[in-house]
Structure formats: C-alpha cells, structure tokens
Design a protein around this motif. Structure first.
Motif, PDB file in Angstrom:
ATOM      1  N   PRO A  69       0.751  -1.232  -0.157  1.00  0.00           N
ATOM      2  CA  PRO A  69      -0.087   0.023   0.092  1.00  0.00           C
ATOM      3  C   PRO A  69       0.813   1.255  -0.091  1.00  0.00           C
ATOM      4  N   GLU A  70       2.381   1.169   0.038  1.00  0.00           N
ATOM      5  CA  GLU A  70       3.035   2.303  -0.090  1.00  0.00           C
ATOM      6  C   GLU A  70       4.515   1.771  -0.202  1.00  0.00           C
ATOM      7  N   GLY A  71       5.508   2.432  -0.601  1.00  0.00           N
ATOM      8  CA  GLY A  71       6.877   1.971  -0.718  1.00  0.00           C
ATOM      9  C   GLY A  71       7.832   1.688   0.435  1.00  0.00           C
ATOM     10  N   THR A  72       7.596   2.572   1.391  1.00  0.00           N
ATOM     11  CA  THR A  72       8.653   2.877   2.359  1.00  0.00           C
ATOM     12  C   THR A  72       9.021   1.431   3.079  1.00  0.00           C
ATOM     13  N   ALA A  73       7.961   0.824   3.555  1.00  0.00           N
ATOM     14  CA  ALA A  73       8.002  -0.129   4.500  1.00  0.00           C
ATOM     15  C   ALA A  73       8.848  -1.315   3.856  1.00  0.00           C
ATOM     16  N   PHE A 101      -1.106  -0.492  -4.163  1.00  0.00           N
ATOM     17  CA  PHE A 101      -2.602  -0.801  -4.015  1.00  0.00           C
ATOM     18  C   PHE A 101      -3.215   0.025  -2.857  1.00  0.00           C
ATOM     19  N   ARG A 102      -4.376   0.719  -3.206  1.00  0.00           N
ATOM     20  CA  ARG A 102      -5.137   1.279  -1.912  1.00  0.00           C
ATOM     21  C   ARG A 102      -6.469   1.026  -2.331  1.00  0.00           C
ATOM     22  N   TYR A 103      -7.454   0.477  -1.484  1.00  0.00           N
ATOM     23  CA  TYR A 103      -8.535   0.418  -1.699  1.00  0.00           C
ATOM     24  C   TYR A 103      -9.388   1.791  -1.221  1.00  0.00           C
ATOM     25  N   GLU A 104      -9.445   2.534  -2.229  1.00  0.00           N
ATOM     26  CA  GLU A 104     -10.036   3.938  -1.950  1.00  0.00           C
ATOM     27  C   GLU A 104     -11.226   4.030  -2.782  1.00  0.00           C
ATOM     28  N   ASN A 105     -12.022   5.182  -2.533  1.00  0.00           N
ATOM     29  CA  ASN A 105     -12.755   5.658  -3.561  1.00  0.00           C
ATOM     30  C   ASN A 105     -12.173   6.200  -4.741  1.00  0.00           C
ATOM     31  N   ARG A 110      -7.058   9.693  -7.765  1.00  0.00           N
ATOM     32  CA  ARG A 110      -7.081   8.622  -6.574  1.00  0.00           C
ATOM     33  C   ARG A 110      -7.488   7.400  -7.017  1.00  0.00           C
ATOM     34  N   LEU A 111      -6.620   6.500  -7.174  1.00  0.00           N
ATOM     35  CA  LEU A 111      -6.611   5.397  -7.859  1.00  0.00           C
ATOM     36  C   LEU A 111      -6.595   3.970  -6.856  1.00  0.00           C
ATOM     37  N   ARG A 112      -7.171   2.754  -7.282  1.00  0.00           N
ATOM     38  CA  ARG A 112      -6.839   1.631  -6.459  1.00  0.00           C
ATOM     39  C   ARG A 112      -5.307   1.040  -6.698  1.00  0.00           C
ATOM     40  N   MET A 119      12.244   8.227  -3.101  1.00  0.00           N
ATOM     41  CA  MET A 119      13.561   8.254  -2.915  1.00  0.00           C
ATOM     42  C   MET A 119      13.716   7.928  -1.389  1.00  0.00           C
ATOM     43  N   GLU A 120      14.727   7.469  -0.894  1.00  0.00           N
ATOM     44  CA  GLU A 120      14.706   6.991   0.452  1.00  0.00           C
ATOM     45  C   GLU A 120      16.103   7.030   1.112  1.00  0.00           C
ATOM     46  N   CYS A 121      16.473   7.776   1.996  1.00  0.00           N
ATOM     47  CA  CYS A 121      17.873   7.694   2.768  1.00  0.00           C
ATOM     48  C   CYS A 121      17.894   7.243   3.812  1.00  0.00           C
ATOM     49  N   VAL A 246       0.018  16.553   8.552  1.00  0.00           N
ATOM     50  CA  VAL A 246       0.326  15.522   9.613  1.00  0.00           C
ATOM     51  C   VAL A 246       0.590  14.386   9.029  1.00  0.00           C
ATOM     52  N   ARG A 247       0.360  14.174   7.648  1.00  0.00           N
ATOM     53  CA  ARG A 247       0.685  12.961   6.780  1.00  0.00           C
ATOM     54  C   ARG A 247      -0.284  11.782   7.080  1.00  0.00           C
ATOM     55  N   GLY A 248      -0.554  10.690   6.416  1.00  0.00           N
ATOM     56  CA  GLY A 248      -1.566   9.729   6.630  1.00  0.00           C
ATOM     57  C   GLY A 248      -0.814   8.282   7.160  1.00  0.00           C
ATOM     58  N   ASP A 250       1.911   6.257   9.995  1.00  0.00           N
ATOM     59  CA  ASP A 250       2.326   6.555  11.702  1.00  0.00           C
ATOM     60  C   ASP A 250       3.780   6.586  11.552  1.00  0.00           C
ATOM     61  N   TYR A 251       4.626   6.439  10.616  1.00  0.00           N
ATOM     62  CA  TYR A 251       6.175   6.176  10.892  1.00  0.00           C
ATOM     63  C   TYR A 251       6.991   7.561  11.067  1.00  0.00           C
ATOM     64  N   TYR A 252       6.233   8.670  11.004  1.00  0.00           N
ATOM     65  CA  TYR A 252       6.956   9.975  10.690  1.00  0.00           C
ATOM     66  C   TYR A 252       7.460  10.355  11.838  1.00  0.00           C
ATOM     67  N   THR A 253       8.613  10.995  12.161  1.00  0.00           N
ATOM     68  CA  THR A 253       8.964  11.799  13.103  1.00  0.00           C
ATOM     69  C   THR A 253       9.710  13.008  12.580  1.00  0.00           C
ATOM     70  N   ALA A 269      -2.345  16.090  -2.818  1.00  0.00           N
ATOM     71  CA  ALA A 269      -0.873  16.438  -2.881  1.00  0.00           C
ATOM     72  C   ALA A 269      -0.179  15.818  -4.089  1.00  0.00           C
ATOM     73  N   LEU A 270       0.741  16.507  -4.859  1.00  0.00           N
ATOM     74  CA  LEU A 270       1.382  15.844  -5.857  1.00  0.00           C
ATOM     75  C   LEU A 270       2.388  14.766  -5.107  1.00  0.00           C
ATOM     76  N   CYS A 271       2.801  15.282  -4.204  1.00  0.00           N
ATOM     77  CA  CYS A 271       3.772  14.382  -3.332  1.00  0.00           C
ATOM     78  C   CYS A 271       4.083  14.381  -2.058  1.00  0.00           C
ATOM     79  N   ILE A 295       6.181   9.982  -4.851  1.00  0.00           N
ATOM     80  CA  ILE A 295       5.355  10.801  -5.643  1.00  0.00           C
ATOM     81  C   ILE A 295       4.639  10.070  -6.850  1.00  0.00           C
ATOM     82  N   GLY A 296       3.381  10.303  -6.939  1.00  0.00           N
ATOM     83  CA  GLY A 296       2.524   9.267  -7.915  1.00  0.00           C
ATOM     84  C   GLY A 296       2.686   9.728  -9.392  1.00  0.00           C
ATOM     85  N   LEU A 297       3.085   8.719 -10.028  1.00  0.00           N
ATOM     86  CA  LEU A 297       3.135   8.863 -11.491  1.00  0.00           C
ATOM     87  C   LEU A 297       1.836   9.277 -12.099  1.00  0.00           C
TER      88      LEU A 297
HETATM   89  P1  HAM Z   1       1.741   9.082   0.387  1.00  0.00           P
HETATM   90  O1  HAM Z   1       1.560  10.569   0.534  1.00  0.00           O
HETATM   91  O2  HAM Z   1       0.665   8.063   1.010  1.00  0.00           O
HETATM   92  O3  HAM Z   1       3.227   8.645   1.036  1.00  0.00           O
HETATM   93  O4  HAM Z   1       1.803   8.732  -1.214  1.00  0.00           O
HETATM   94  C1  HAM Z   1       2.791   9.472  -1.926  1.00  0.00           C
HETATM   95  C2  HAM Z   1       2.027  10.047  -3.199  1.00  0.00           C
HETATM   96  O5  HAM Z   1       1.558   8.960  -3.996  1.00  0.00           O
HETATM   97  C3  HAM Z   1       0.882  10.951  -2.977  1.00  0.00           C
HETATM   98  O6  HAM Z   1       1.469  12.191  -2.994  1.00  0.00           O
HETATM   99  C4  HAM Z   1       0.464  10.867  -4.457  1.00  0.00           C
HETATM  100  O7  HAM Z   1       1.164  11.571  -5.358  1.00  0.00           O
HETATM  101  C5  HAM Z   1       0.575   9.485  -4.697  1.00  0.00           C
HETATM  102  N1  HAM Z   1      -0.777   8.680  -4.378  1.00  0.00           N
HETATM  103  C6  HAM Z   1      -1.065   8.402  -3.210  1.00  0.00           C
HETATM  104  N2  HAM Z   1      -2.150   7.556  -3.188  1.00  0.00           N
HETATM  105  C7  HAM Z   1      -2.960   7.492  -4.339  1.00  0.00           C
HETATM  106  C8  HAM Z   1      -3.834   7.008  -5.064  1.00  0.00           C
HETATM  107  N3  HAM Z   1      -4.830   6.395  -4.552  1.00  0.00           N
HETATM  108  N4  HAM Z   1      -4.013   7.384  -6.451  1.00  0.00           N
HETATM  109  C9  HAM Z   1      -2.816   8.095  -7.020  1.00  0.00           C
HETATM  110  N5  HAM Z   1      -1.822   8.573  -6.337  1.00  0.00           N
HETATM  111  C10 HAM Z   1      -1.734   8.282  -5.151  1.00  0.00           C
HETATM  112  C11 HAM Z   1       3.603   7.545   1.038  1.00  0.00           C
HETATM  113  O8  HAM Z   1       3.122   6.604   0.011  1.00  0.00           O
HETATM  114  C12 HAM Z   1       4.983   7.342   1.688  1.00  0.00           C
HETATM  115  N6  HAM Z   1       5.428   6.339   1.601  1.00  0.00           N
HETATM  116  C13 HAM Z   1       6.040   8.383   1.011  1.00  0.00           C
HETATM  117  C14 HAM Z   1       7.086   8.402   1.749  1.00  0.00           C
HETATM  118  C15 HAM Z   1       8.316   7.811   1.398  1.00  0.00           C
HETATM  119  N7  HAM Z   1       7.665   8.998   3.005  1.00  0.00           N
HETATM  120  C16 HAM Z   1       8.756   8.585   3.016  1.00  0.00           C
HETATM  121  N8  HAM Z   1       9.174   8.028   2.067  1.00  0.00           N
END
Ligand code: HAM
Length: 420
Positions: A69-73, A101-105, A110-112, A119-121, A246-248, A250-253, A269-271, A295-297
């Motif tokens: 559901p995201e790339g960092t973990a 993949f996210r089960y969103e509306n 905003r796509l599933r 980029m991760e450092c 505040v971001r969605g 929990d891992y942020y500090t 947000a774009l990213c 950042i979402g392509l």
């Molecule tokens: P996030 O803000 O949940 O962060 O997603 C990052 C970006 O992915 C969003 O700003 C947006 O461009 C795109 N995005 C998110 N959800 C969707 C969706 N349903 N449809 C299309 N685009 C979407 C993270 O995922 C963190 N892992 C970012 C991060 C990396 N933080 C630290 N390292």
C-alpha cells in the motif's frame, strides 16, 4: 495503459532516473506483496491505509499477505534483510514505477492501483537529507515543466514531544468530541494528531484554533526544524510552514512535507514525505535515522496533461521498408533486420499488403520509407522517401543504412570517423 500512452510514462521515468542518479540514489526493486505484518507494524494500525485500504488476503499456505500500500516499508525491509546498514551509510535508494494498491474511492488522481517514484535515504540524521529531498523533488517537477508549486513543511516531533502535544490536543478537543465525525472520535484516543487531517467541515471548524505541534517540540526537534528552514533559505527554496500537514502514515518523526499544486484539488498532494527515524529499529534493524518521499506517477501525468506539458509522441519507427512486388519482400525484410542490427528503428510488411497498403501503414508510424524494387533496384539502388516533406531520392542499396543513420542523427562509429 496502452502503447500510445506508454511513451509519456517513459518520458517521466527517464527524468526520474536521471534525477535520482544526480543525487546519488541507486534503484531498489521490492516485491509487489509482503507479509501483512510488515505494514501493520510499519505503516501503523490506526491509519486509514491499514484500517480501510489494504488489499489483504490469505495465500495457499494460510499466510496473510498484502499488496504493497506504499513503498517505504518494503524499502526498509530490504535495507534490513540485505544488511545494508553494515555497508557505507547513508545508503540511498530509489524506486520507480512501483505499483501501489489502496482500496480508496476511485476518482481522478485517486486510484486503487497507482505507481510511485520514491527516494529513501538511510543513515543520515542531518536535516540536509530533507533539504536535498525537497530540492530534488522541486527540480524534478521544474524539469518536467510544472509551475505553481508550493512546498509545505511541518515537524510532528519525536515520540516524546508528541506525547505532550497529544495530551494538549485531547484537552482542547475533549469538550467538543461529541460534535465531531466518527473517524475523529476513533482517532481521539489512538492517534489524535490525525484529527487535524480530517476533511469534514464541522471537524475542520473545531480544530481551526487547536494548539500547534510546533509549540510543543522538544529542543532537539525544534533545532532540527529550524536548521532545515535555514538550509531551504540558503538554497532559496520557497516553503510554507504548515502545522496541519500531519501525513497519513504513522512512521514519521520530526520533518514532514508535501508539495501541492497551487491550482490543485484539495487533498490531492502531488507528493509527500518526511523523516522516519524509528522505523528501521521498529522493523527489527539497528537504530538508523531515515527520510524519504513518494510521488505518484499518475498525478504527475495528470498535471502534465492538463498543463499541456507532455512532448509529442516520437515516430514509432525511423524507417519502413516497403516491397514493390512479392519478389522484393525478402530484400525488404533483410534490409529491415540489418537496419535494426545497425541501431535503426525499422519495420516492414508482415501482412502481405499491397504497396498502397504498405504506404498507409508507413504513413502512420515511420519517419522515412524505403521502397525496394523496380528500375531503381535494377540500377542497384532503392528509393528513399521523407514522409514529412514527401521528398524522394535514389540511394545505392549499399549506402542506405549509413544514409538513414545520418538522417536520424546517428553518430558514425569510430572506425567510420577515422576513415571519413
Ligand atoms: P503518500 O502521501 O501516501 O506517501 O503517497 C505519496 C504520493 O503517492 C501522493 O502524494 C500521491 O502523489 C500518490 N498517491 C497516493 N495515493 C494515491 C492514489 N490512491 N492514487 C494515485 N496516487 C496516489 C507515501 O506513500 C509514503 N510512502 C511516502 C514516503 C516515502 N515517505 C517517506 N518515504
């Protein structure tokens, strides 16, 4: 995604790879699915992503697995499993085109299933890390031609100072909790900071005057945030301190940030990214400070499309080799293969089309057409046609590959340069 759109993705991906390499980040590729446990522990079990949006299922071995559901973990898991902490630090990684993949509306932007560049450092505790990530993002977006961007930054502190803030926020909200939406009521106990992210008008009104996390930061977190601002100022990066970011996850500090299009839709947000100093340790590695962004392509492409900033699709092939008669088909085919070996994008007929039919096909895809056959071939030549200017010329068969090469701007080989 159809072939006629794929070039747009390749264009954006090319810019991303080029950017990441200039900032010293190497590519990491992690699996599409992981053990569910990773995201429960990494992303946080009070987040919307974990509670409502994960594609989780049992595999045939009765293991619970989840589509990323995201790339960092996943990047953190690979950092730990690959024992990269024992190598030189900071370790800088990027991922490109990772399916998420996210089960969103579903709605525009905003796509599933979407794709992220991130980029991760790992191993850098200095705020120069966040400063370079923010400048990298801005550079990418500017190099793609996007304007009217605003950088929003905030600090959500460390577990110690956040606890003091949570207490203050609960005290402030406590009396009015009954007026808030059910999600905020749930968040009140487990994760009150996330209440600030609620998009419901009634909740936004109540939190408008809520205390700011920035007034509760401990000395270390405050100094870190001040230094980040100094770095951004030194680089003349315009930014806005926005305590409501505040971001969605929990891992942020400490630092969190988002880049928003000034013309963009609310909540899109774009990213986004930030620092996550506790995550590597929490997932079983040695304590390692880290920060990154995603950042979402699709969102970038949507923006580029609406601002008319995408380049035209280049010709699919440089040359189409047409056969005048059936006897000429072997020559057309063989010339095509020789051109490909010489680095030219070439094609020929595969459907027994008439010359007219071949021209029609060539007109859609090719920059030049070579016609094999007829009187020209008897003279040892082929006819070369420029499909844009419609000009034609006769070229010796033995010269045609070199001629096309120079027309499309191929550099002669060293041997040819020496000879020439
Ligand atoms: P996030 O803000 O949940 O962060 O997603 C990052 C970006 O992915 C969003 O700003 C947006 O461009 C795109 N995005 C998110 N959800 C969707 C969706 N349903 N449809 C299309 N685009 C979407 C993270 O995922 C963190 N892992 C970012 C991060 C990396 N933080 C630290 N390292």
């Amino acid at each position: 995604m159809l072939p006629q759109e794929a070039y747009q993705w390749q264009y954006v991906e090319g810019k991303m790879r080029h950017l990441a390499s200039r900032w010293g980040y190497r590519e990491v590729r992690t699996p599409v699915f992981e053990h569910t446990e990773l995201f429960l522990r990494g992303v946080g079990d009070t987040t919307d992503i974990v509670q409502k949006e994960m594609y989780t299922f049992k595999d045939k071995g009765d293991r619970s697995i989840t589509l990323k559901p995201e790339g960092t973990a996943g990047a953190v898991r690979s950092f730990i499993e690959g024992r990269m902490y024992a190598d030189v630090l900071p370790c800088k990684m990027y991922y490109l085109n990772a399916p998420i993949f996210r089960y969103e509306n579903p709605q525009a932007g905003r796509l599933r299933e979407h794709h992220q560049f991130g980029m991760e450092c790992f191993g850098g505790k200095d705020p120069t890390v966040e400063a370079e990530l923010i400048e990298a993002l801005l550079t990418l977006l500017k190099e793609l031609g996007l304007e009217n961007l605003s950088v929003h930054i905030n600090s959500i502190g460390c577990p110690t100072c956040r606890a003091a803030y949570h207490k203050a926020l609960r005290e402030y909200l406590g009396g009015r909790l009954g007026e808030m939406c059910s999600t905020c009521q749930e968040r009140f106990e487990k994760n009150p900071l996330r209440i600030l992210d609620c998009k419901e008008e009634k909740c936004k009104k109540i939190t408008a005057e809520a205390p700011s996390i920035l007034d509760y930061l401990c000395d270390e977190c405050r100094q870190h945030f001040e230094r980040l601002q100094k770095l951004l100022e030194a680089r003349k990066v315009p930014y806005k301190v926005d305590p409501r970011i505040v971001r969605g996850l929990d891992y942020y500090t400490k630092t969190v940030f988002e880049i928003i299009m000034q013309s963009g839709r609310e909540g899109l947000a774009l990213c986004g990214g930030g620092r996550y100093d506790g995550l590597v340790e929490q997932l079983g590695g040695p304590a390692t400070p880290a920060a990154g962004f995603g950042i979402g392509l699709e969102r970038i492409l949507m923006e580029l499309r609406s601002q008319g900033k995408l380049p035209e699709e280049p010709s699919v092939i440089d040359v189409y080799n047409a056969a005048l008669t059936d006897e000429d088909r072997t020559l057309a085919f063989s010339l095509t293969e020789d051109m490909r070996l010489a680095g030219i994008k070439a094609d020929c007929d595969h459907a027994e089309r008439s010359l007219k039919g071949q021209f029609k096909y060539a007109g859609k895809l090719a920059r030049y057409t070579v016609i094999c056959g007829g009187d020209e071939l008897e003279r040892g030549n082929v006819r070369l046609r420029d499909m844009q200017t419609r000009q034609e010329e006769e070229v010796p068969l033995g010269e045609i590959i070199r001629r096309i090469g120079s027309l499309i701007g191929q550099k002669p080989t060293t041997e040819e340069t020496v000879k020439g």
